[in-house]
Every structure is written in structure tokens, then in C-alpha cells.
Design an enzyme around this catalytic site. Structure first.
Site, mmCIF file in Angstrom:
data_model
loop_
_atom_site.group_PDB
_atom_site.id
_atom_site.type_symbol
_atom_site.label_atom_id
_atom_site.label_comp_id
_atom_site.label_asym_id
_atom_site.label_seq_id
_atom_site.Cartn_x
_atom_site.Cartn_y
_atom_site.Cartn_z
ATOM 1 N N ARG A 38 0.836 -1.198 0.000
ATOM 2 C CA ARG A 38 0.000 0.000 0.000
ATOM 3 C C ARG A 38 0.868 1.243 0.000
ATOM 4 N NH1 ARG A 38 -2.409 -3.786 2.657
ATOM 5 N NH2 ARG A 38 -1.149 -3.459 4.517
ATOM 6 N N TYR A 140 7.159 -18.877 11.003
ATOM 7 C CA TYR A 140 8.000 -17.705 10.710
ATOM 8 C C TYR A 140 9.473 -18.086 10.848
ATOM 9 C CZ TYR A 140 10.225 -13.134 11.551
ATOM 10 O OH TYR A 140 11.061 -12.032 11.515
ATOM 11 N N LYS A 144 12.411 -18.316 7.980
ATOM 12 C CA LYS A 144 13.655 -17.544 8.090
ATOM 13 C C LYS A 144 14.879 -18.458 7.996
ATOM 14 C CE LYS A 144 12.318 -13.296 8.249
ATOM 15 N NZ LYS A 144 12.666 -12.447 7.109
#
Length: 318
Positions: A38, A140, A144
Site C-alpha cells: 500500500r 516464521y 527464516k
């Protein structure tokens, strides 16, 4: 090099929003391209809308600005990631693979890939060494750890200069928490400055590695500016600032705001925190490229409260 044209992916996030301004201060506003899903209400400098899962869109942007460095910060974080593990894996991995391939095809000179203490699990309880076994307990952390291995692969196979830090929890006044397990250490300051009681989602003795944003920015650019021959770790460097638990940060806040109150109501994030190390050994980063943190817990607390009070007064005036 000051002639580098830098693309920051995920520029609206906690790290990205601060890093963009930090890089502009070093390289000049016209040399830093910020990008995210955005466009912010008031973008400063060059901003491009980008979905990093769109490889063609990313490639077009790299060509348009003749990008020589990419900082890839887009990811779904630990606590949010657990709500939809497969989507988190797909987004975190596909965006990074797109970055690697686009960079390879367009001769991008350097890539920064942020890793995290989330790559560590039960095997690194207590202190995490640079070469501790990685057994992450969250999607997550799994993503990673995989990203670290892809970085090393592209370095070995294609000679690409990819550099990475395993960030601990990052504390900053510039941006709001973004869905991480260490975010209590940001929110606690907002509540203290507003005179509110803080309900902590971790137990009072849950010690976690943290770093102040100013130190994180210094470490990131110091790593990226270091001569190539000094970089001996091509997965990701351990990085440490300070380690503390909620009770210790509350005590530090009370030195400035004696009336501050904290309560404890551990939730699902406690389990994530329990899987992470309490301290980090970052001696390799110190040895290779001269890393040194500048902030102690009390120095950070004083600055956080001072800066948040300024913005609090500013928002009351408007």
C-alpha cells in the site's frame, strides 16, 4: 557506495519505515526507492506500490530504477504467522525466492535479508551461539531458517553478495508493533506514557534478546558497507543488543515514571517466547565487521519515553 540505487521491499513495516529514512540520510533521497503493498497517505521521496510475490512487477521496478541493492523486509511475523501457517510459509518464501531470482537476472550487487532469533528453538535454550542448531518452533522461524540456507546457496552457486542479520526483538518509538512476540516491549512504553496499566502477554521472568532500533539500523548498514572479504557468515549473523524480561523493563520505566503499573496475563505467545533463547552470542559480528551496540536498557528507556512524550503532546495539539 554512495552511487548505489537501493530498493526497500516492505517499507511500511516496523523496520522498513525507519530504515528508509536512515538510508536516505546516508545515500540521498533520490537513491532510495521505498515499496510496499500500500502507498502511505503521505509518502516521502520515491514510493512504488509493489507486491513482492509478483516477480514480474519486482523485475520491472528493478529495471526502472537500475537497482543495485535490495533490502527485503516483507514477511509475516511470528505471532500473526501462527494463525495461518501455510499462507505465511508461501508468502515469506515466494517473495524471497523472487528477490533472489530477479537480483540474479539483473546483476543486483547486494541483497540484505533479515533473519530472526525465531530460527532458534529448544536446542539453543539459554544462549544461542552463532552456529547453534536451528530447530525453529514457528512457521516464521522455519521460513527464516530456510531463507538463510537459500542465501548461502545463491552465494555459493552464483557468487551473489547476500548479507543477513538475525534480529532480536526490535524496540522503536517510530512505528507501532507489527505482530511479533517481542512487541510487548514496544507497547509497554506507549501504555506508560499514556498513564495506562500495561497487561503483559508474557510471564514476568521471560527473558528475551532485544535491540533498540538505532542500534539495529547501525548494525544493518555497518554489515552492508563492510568489505566483502570481511563477511565470513553467509547464512545470517547473530546480533545482540540487550536481554531483559518484562519485570526488568517495567523497573527501568519506573525510574522515569514511578507510578507505572504492569499486570501479567500470558497467552499463546508465551509458548513462542519459551522456544527462543534468552541471550545471543554475537561475537562473530563483532570480530568480522566491528559491531558494538550503543544502548543499555536504561538509556533506551529514557529515549523511548522522551520521544513518545513528544509525539503524544504533538497528537494532543492536533
Amino acid at each position: 557506495m554512495k552511487s548505489d540505487r537501493i530498493l526497500v521491499i516492505g517499507a511500511n513495516g516496523q523496520i522498513g519505515s525507519v530504515l528508509v529514512e536512515y538510508l536516505k540520510g546516508i545515500y540521498g533521497e533520490g537513491m532510495v526507492v521505498a515499496s510496499d503493498l500500500r502507498v502511505p497517505a503521505h509518502p516521502a521521496g520515491i514510493f512504488e506500490k509493489l507486491d513482492a510475490s509478483d516477480a514480474q512487477g519486482l523485475s520491472a521496478l528493478v529495471k526502472k530504477y537500475k537497482v543495485t541493492q535490495i533490502y527485503h523486509l516483507a514477511a509475516i511475523l511470528s505471532a500473526k504467522g501462527e494463525q495461518d501457517p501455510l499462507r505465511t510459509w508461501n508468502i515469506n518464501m515466494q517473495t524471497y525466492l523472487n528477490v533472489l531470482e530477479v537480483a540474479r537476472q539483473n546483476d543486483v550487487r547486494k541483497i540484505f535479508y533479515p533473519s530472526s532469533i525465531a530460527v532458534f528453538g529448544d536446542q539453543a535454550k539459554g544462549q544461542a551461539e552463532q552456529w547453534s542448531y536451528l530447530d525453529p518452533a514457528t512457521v516464521y522461524g522455519i521460513s527464516k531458517a530456510a531463507g538463510e540456507n537459500w542465501s548461502n546457496y545463491y552465494f555459493k552457486k552464483y557468487g551473489m553478495d547476500i548479507r543477513s542479520l538475525r534480529y532480536p526483538g526490535i524496540i522503536s518509538y517510530q512505528s507501532m508493533p507489527g505482530g511479533g512476540t517481542t512487541d510487548y516491549a514496544v507497547d509497554i512504553f506507549h501504555k506508560a506514557v499514556n498513564g495506562e496499566v500495561f497487561e503483559c502477554f508474557l510471564k514476568e521472568d521471560t527473558k528475551l534478546p532485544m535491540i533498540y532500533m538505532n542500534d539495529a539500523m547501525d548494525a544493518t548498514v555497518r554489515l552492508m558497507e563492510a568489505p566483502k572479504e570481511k563477511i565470513t557468515v553467509r547464512t545470517s549473523y547473530n546480533l545482540a543488543g540487550m536481554s531483559f524480561d518484562p519485570a526488568e523493563i517495567a523497573a527501568s520505566i519506573r525510574k522515569v515514571i514511578p507510578s507505572f503499573e504492569i499486570t501479567y496475563k500470558p497467552d499463546s505467545r508465551q509458548e513462542i517466547a519459551d522456544s527462543w533463547p534468552g541471550t545471543i552470542d554475537d561475537s562473530q559480528a563483532r570480530k568480522d565487521w566491528g559491531w558494538r551496540p550503543a544502548y543499555s536498557i536504561d538509556k533506551m528507556t529514557e529515549e523511548m519515553i522522551s520521544e513518545l512524550r513528544k509525539s503524544h503532546i504533538h497528537s494532543l495539539k492536533h
